[in-house]
Design a protein around this motif. Structure first.
Motif, PDB file in Angstrom:
ATOM      1  N   PRO A 158       0.826  -1.216   0.000  1.00  0.00           N
ATOM      2  CA  PRO A 158       0.000   0.000   0.000  1.00  0.00           C
ATOM      3  C   PRO A 158       0.856   1.260   0.000  1.00  0.00           C
ATOM      4  N   ARG A 159       0.426   2.264  -0.754  1.00  0.00           N
ATOM      5  CA  ARG A 159       1.245   3.467  -0.927  1.00  0.00           C
ATOM      6  C   ARG A 159       1.088   4.476   0.192  1.00  0.00           C
ATOM      7  N   LEU A 160       0.032   4.338   0.994  1.00  0.00           N
ATOM      8  CA  LEU A 160      -0.195   5.289   2.089  1.00  0.00           C
ATOM      9  C   LEU A 160      -0.384   4.557   3.412  1.00  0.00           C
ATOM     10  N   TRP A 161       0.071   5.194   4.469  1.00  0.00           N
ATOM     11  CA  TRP A 161      -0.089   4.664   5.819  1.00  0.00           C
ATOM     12  C   TRP A 161      -1.352   5.239   6.469  1.00  0.00           C
ATOM     13  N   ILE A 181       8.489  -2.290   5.472  1.00  0.00           N
ATOM     14  CA  ILE A 181       9.770  -2.596   4.813  1.00  0.00           C
ATOM     15  C   ILE A 181      10.076  -1.540   3.750  1.00  0.00           C
ATOM     16  N   ASN A 182       9.065  -1.141   2.991  1.00  0.00           N
ATOM     17  CA  ASN A 182       9.300  -0.147   1.938  1.00  0.00           C
ATOM     18  C   ASN A 182       9.748   1.200   2.511  1.00  0.00           C
ATOM     19  N   TYR A 183       9.097   1.644   3.572  1.00  0.00           N
ATOM     20  CA  TYR A 183       9.525   2.920   4.175  1.00  0.00           C
ATOM     21  C   TYR A 183      10.941   2.824   4.738  1.00  0.00           C
ATOM     22  N   LEU A 184      11.233   1.760   5.435  1.00  0.00           N
ATOM     23  CA  LEU A 184      12.507   1.694   6.154  1.00  0.00           C
ATOM     24  C   LEU A 184      13.683   1.278   5.271  1.00  0.00           C
ATOM     25  N   THR A 185      13.401   0.603   4.133  1.00  0.00           N
ATOM     26  CA  THR A 185      14.528   0.109   3.316  1.00  0.00           C
ATOM     27  C   THR A 185      14.550   0.618   1.877  1.00  0.00           C
ATOM     28  N   ARG A 186      13.500   1.296   1.396  1.00  0.00           N
ATOM     29  CA  ARG A 186      13.491   1.723  -0.019  1.00  0.00           C
ATOM     30  C   ARG A 186      13.249   3.223  -0.214  1.00  0.00           C
ATOM     31  N   MET A 187      12.767   3.909   0.807  1.00  0.00           N
ATOM     32  CA  MET A 187      12.369   5.319   0.670  1.00  0.00           C
ATOM     33  C   MET A 187      13.562   6.228   0.334  1.00  0.00           C
ATOM     34  N   ARG A 188      13.313   7.189  -0.560  1.00  0.00           N
ATOM     35  CA  ARG A 188      14.241   8.317  -0.767  1.00  0.00           C
ATOM     36  C   ARG A 188      13.448   9.623  -0.690  1.00  0.00           C
ATOM     37  N   ILE A 189      12.489   9.777  -1.592  1.00  0.00           N
ATOM     38  CA  ILE A 189      11.656  10.982  -1.552  1.00  0.00           C
ATOM     39  C   ILE A 189      10.219  10.595  -1.234  1.00  0.00           C
ATOM     40  N   ILE A 190       9.510  11.536  -0.605  1.00  0.00           N
ATOM     41  CA  ILE A 190       8.175  11.259  -0.066  1.00  0.00           C
ATOM     42  C   ILE A 190       7.369  12.551  -0.147  1.00  0.00           C
ATOM     43  N   ASN A 191       6.057  12.437  -0.274  1.00  0.00           N
ATOM     44  CA  ASN A 191       5.239  13.659  -0.245  1.00  0.00           C
ATOM     45  C   ASN A 191       4.643  13.868   1.150  1.00  0.00           C
ATOM     46  N   GLU A 192       3.975  15.004   1.321  1.00  0.00           N
ATOM     47  CA  GLU A 192       3.445  15.372   2.635  1.00  0.00           C
ATOM     48  C   GLU A 192       2.534  14.275   3.206  1.00  0.00           C
ATOM     49  N   ALA A 193       1.750  13.646   2.322  1.00  0.00           N
ATOM     50  CA  ALA A 193       0.790  12.628   2.769  1.00  0.00           C
ATOM     51  C   ALA A 193       1.440  11.297   3.133  1.00  0.00           C
ATOM     52  N   GLY A 194       2.732  11.158   2.784  1.00  0.00           N
ATOM     53  CA  GLY A 194       3.424   9.926   3.148  1.00  0.00           C
ATOM     54  C   GLY A 194       3.544   8.931   2.017  1.00  0.00           C
ATOM     55  N   ARG A 195       3.366   9.389   0.795  1.00  0.00           N
ATOM     56  CA  ARG A 195       3.522   8.518  -0.367  1.00  0.00           C
ATOM     57  C   ARG A 195       4.947   8.652  -0.908  1.00  0.00           C
ATOM     58  N   CYS A 196       5.610   7.535  -1.129  1.00  0.00           N
ATOM     59  CA  CYS A 196       6.981   7.556  -1.644  1.00  0.00           C
ATOM     60  C   CYS A 196       6.978   7.405  -3.161  1.00  0.00           C
ATOM     61  N   ASP A 197       7.993   7.954  -3.800  1.00  0.00           N
ATOM     62  CA  ASP A 197       8.262   7.670  -5.210  1.00  0.00           C
ATOM     63  C   ASP A 197       9.487   6.741  -5.219  1.00  0.00           C
ATOM     64  N   PHE A 198       9.219   5.430  -5.353  1.00  0.00           N
ATOM     65  CA  PHE A 198      10.315   4.468  -5.236  1.00  0.00           C
ATOM     66  C   PHE A 198      11.157   4.377  -6.506  1.00  0.00           C
ATOM     67  N   ASP A 199      10.688   4.965  -7.602  1.00  0.00           N
ATOM     68  CA  ASP A 199      11.453   4.901  -8.847  1.00  0.00           C
ATOM     69  C   ASP A 199      12.578   5.932  -8.886  1.00  0.00           C
ATOM     70  N   PHE A 200      12.443   6.991  -8.114  1.00  0.00           N
ATOM     71  CA  PHE A 200      13.412   8.080  -8.157  1.00  0.00           C
ATOM     72  C   PHE A 200      14.685   7.693  -7.409  1.00  0.00           C
ATOM     73  N   LYS A 201      15.822   7.801  -8.098  1.00  0.00           N
ATOM     74  CA  LYS A 201      17.104   7.456  -7.463  1.00  0.00           C
ATOM     75  C   LYS A 201      18.136   8.559  -7.630  1.00  0.00           C
ATOM     76  N   GLY A 202      17.728   9.690  -8.185  1.00  0.00           N
ATOM     77  CA  GLY A 202      18.687  10.723  -8.556  1.00  0.00           C
ATOM     78  C   GLY A 202      19.095  11.607  -7.396  1.00  0.00           C
TER      79      GLY A 202
END
Ligand SMILES: [Mn+2]
Length: 279
Positions: A158-161, A181-202
């Motif tokens: 799920p994309r939102l908590w 697991i996604n928040y703690l091991t894959r997150m880089r950028i996130i929006n205010e609502a808590g949704r991550c963009d897991f594709d962004f690596k730049g």
């Protein structure tokens, strides 16, 4: 007695030895903390796992996304990616013991004011909540049904908590564990609502609109968060209380250590040829 926090090793065992030699690390008197992703991409994942395990209580390593991928490949028959470097590991006689040790590593390690985690802590949780959520995943990975989690561990949902359609207290069941697991091991950028963009690596400045680096949402505090995972940050957050430690060693850059007691950084160059960043 000193505590050295080392960024993502990713199988760069020779560089880890170089780095421990320049700081004069002694397993008898010092501690080694690792930001996770011990394995994959670099050439010596097997030697890295054997070494960190051999340090016993002198080492703390948290699980990274590549470590979890290895667990899923081995325990849940998930396919390898074309650029995975697990072959020597999978053929080693002591591999079952090493993997059993790896699946019992924590997702988050907290000691005093210091918090060690692979990717980061999302602003939608307190640090204490994050510790409890990490514990839920750790219990599942140590429990008898751990393969069930590893079978469903991939995916961005799920994309939102918190939000419409999400139960109070967050998602439930196995999707809840995947979100943690996604928040703690894959997150880089996130929006205010808590949704991550897991594709962004730049690098942080090239992020899409509406997203910020996860640490930009945190007010400065006495709690120091130590993390890896995001090589394109070049190990910089421009903050004293949030320490980025992935020096991109597996991509031909550097392996970095931070000495917790005085904040001094040390680094060694990669022995690999420089390559494109894809942590
Ligand atoms: Mn990672």
């Amino acid at each position: 007695m000193a505590t050295y926090v080392v960024g993502d090793v990713q199988g760069c065992f020779a560089e880890l030895q170089d780095l421990l030699a320049i700081v004069g690390f002694s397993p008898r008197s010092d501690q080694l903390w690792l930001t996770g992703d011990l394995v994959n991409r670099g050439p010596q994942s097997l030697e890295t796992l054997r070494f960190v395990r051999s340090l016993g209580s002198s080492a703390f390593s948290v699980l990274g996304n590549h470590d979890i991928h290895l667990l899923a490949v081995y325990y849940a028959e998930q396919p390898q990616n074309h650029n995975d470097t697990f072959d020597a590991l999978l053929a080693a006689p002591d591999f079952p013991e090493l993997l059993d040790w790896l699946r019992r590593r924590p997702l988050l390690h907290r000691s005093g004011n210091n918090v060690l985690v692979h990717a980061g802590v999302p602003h939608i949780w307190s640090v204490t909540q994050a510790q409890g959520f990490a514990r839920e995943v750790e219990c599942a990975l140590r429990g008898t049904n751990f393969r069930n989690l590893l079978r469903i561990v991939y995916g961005d949902c799920p994309r939102l908590w918190h939000g419409p359609g999400v139960p109070t207290g967050g998602p439930t069941g196995l999707p809840r564990l995947r979100a943690i697991i996604n928040y703690l091991t894959r997150m880089r950028i996130i929006n205010e609502a808590g949704r991550c963009d897991f594709d962004f690596k730049g690098p942080a400045h090239s992020r899409p609109e509406g997203f910020k680096p996860w640490f930009d949402y945190w007010p400065s505090s006495e709690t120091r968060i130590l993390f890896g995972h995001w090589a394109a940050l070049c190990a910089r957050t421009n903050r004293d209380d949030i320490e980025a430690l992935d020096g991109g060693c597996a991509w031909g850059q550097r392996l970095i250590a931070l000495r917790l007691e005085d904040g001094q950084r040390f680094s060694v160059p990669s022995r690999l040829r420089r390559a494109g960043a894809d942590a």
